[in-house]
Motif scaffolding. Structure first.
Motif, PDB file in Angstrom:
ATOM      1  N   ARG A 153       0.852  -1.293   0.109  1.00 37.92           N
ATOM      2  CA  ARG A 153      -0.081  -0.017  -0.134  1.00 37.92           C
ATOM      3  C   ARG A 153       0.769   1.502  -0.011  1.00 37.92           C
ATOM      4  O   ARG A 153       1.728   1.399   0.691  1.00 37.92           O
ATOM      5  N   LYS A 164      -5.195   6.485  -0.839  1.00 39.93           N
ATOM      6  CA  LYS A 164      -4.207   5.523  -0.465  1.00 39.93           C
ATOM      7  C   LYS A 164      -4.604   4.551  -1.649  1.00 39.93           C
ATOM      8  O   LYS A 164      -5.710   4.321  -2.084  1.00 39.93           O
ATOM      9  N   ASP A 172      -8.815   3.815  -0.662  1.00 43.49           N
ATOM     10  CA  ASP A 172      -9.092   3.907   0.614  1.00 43.49           C
ATOM     11  C   ASP A 172     -10.565   4.259   0.819  1.00 43.49           C
ATOM     12  O   ASP A 172     -11.217   4.330   1.950  1.00 43.49           O
ATOM     13  N   GLY A 187       0.697   5.687   0.011  1.00 46.75           N
ATOM     14  CA  GLY A 187      -0.240   6.922   0.210  1.00 46.75           C
ATOM     15  C   GLY A 187      -0.112   7.651  -0.909  1.00 46.75           C
ATOM     16  O   GLY A 187       0.957   7.650  -1.573  1.00 46.75           O
TER      17      GLY A 187
END
Length: 228
Positions: free
Chosen positions: A171, A196, A212, A173
């Motif tokens: 993952r 994200k 996200d 950001g």
């Protein structure tokens, strides 16, 4: 990929229909989707395990997903039942991901084409067809340098650049940095333009990522050498 940029509207992954039929022919004409010896070699290099899945099993699950996605116009025409079916097929593939440490795999880098998403901000399905992107939408990823770019094609040619910050093995950001309207007018992205992206499946030809906000993105590899 504009990953799923809810706040910023659309420049990233969007809807499309014209590219879908070509996808089917592209995959139908290819030799085996996965070269077993290459997969095994990569697994050894990165210390990865396959959870008992064979290359044949992965290939079969990919083909099943691609067949379900093909008529959905990148998700624009997907019904609730279509979305549920695709979600189940995606989960099957995620369970046999050959590269769970996706950010460490060189396979994540390059130029990817969006073929399916559940993101309304990208699909713009409530707009008339002429006001949606009608050409392919691409996402460029350069994980080692923490860069990405989402690029629409005809008719708007909007794009958005982003910085990527690793948070886990899979993952990142995403901080959007600059939008380009009609490919010409640069606009600095606000600090709030962030998200994200978790890559839950990646191999030589297919990538699945989740944003996200609960949206999913399915992309196919166009050019491994593509740079943001």
């Amino acid at each position: 990929m504009r990953c799923q940029l809810q706040q910023t509207g659309r420049t990233s992954l969007g809807s499309r229909s014209a590219c879908q039929p070509q996808l089917s022919r592209k995959f139908a004409s290819r030799q085996p989707l996965l070269n077993t010896s290459r997969v095994v070699t990569q697994a050894g290099l990165f210390g990865l395990q396959f959870s008992g899945a064979s290359a044949k099993d992965v290939k079969s699950k990919k083909e099943e997903l691609l067949a379900a996605i093909e008529p959905l116009q990148r998700g624009v025409s997907a019904t609730d039942d279509d979305q549920k079916n695709v979600e189940q097929l995606i989960k099957k593939l995620e369970k046999v991901n050959p590269n769970p440490k996706s950010l460490a795999s060189p396979l994540i880098n390059g130029k990817w084409k969006l073929i399916y998403t559940t993101s309304h901000s990208i699909l713009q399905s409530k707009r008339p067809a002429v006001l949606r992107p009608n050409g392919p939408i691409f996402q460029y990823i350069d994980a080692p340098n923490g860069k990405a770019r989402n690029q629409e094609s005809w008719p708007f040619f909007n794009s958005v650049a982003a910085d990527l910050s690793p948070e886990t093995n899979s993952r990142v950001g995403v901080q959007f940095t600059q939008f380009k309207i009609f490919g010409l007018l640069p606009i600095t992205a606000p600090e709030s333009a962030k998200g994200k992206l978790d890559t839950t499946f990646v191999d030589e030809e297919l990538r699945i990522s989740r944003g996200d906000k609960g949206n999913v993105f399915v992309l196919t590899m166009e050019d491994p050498s593509g740079k943001p």
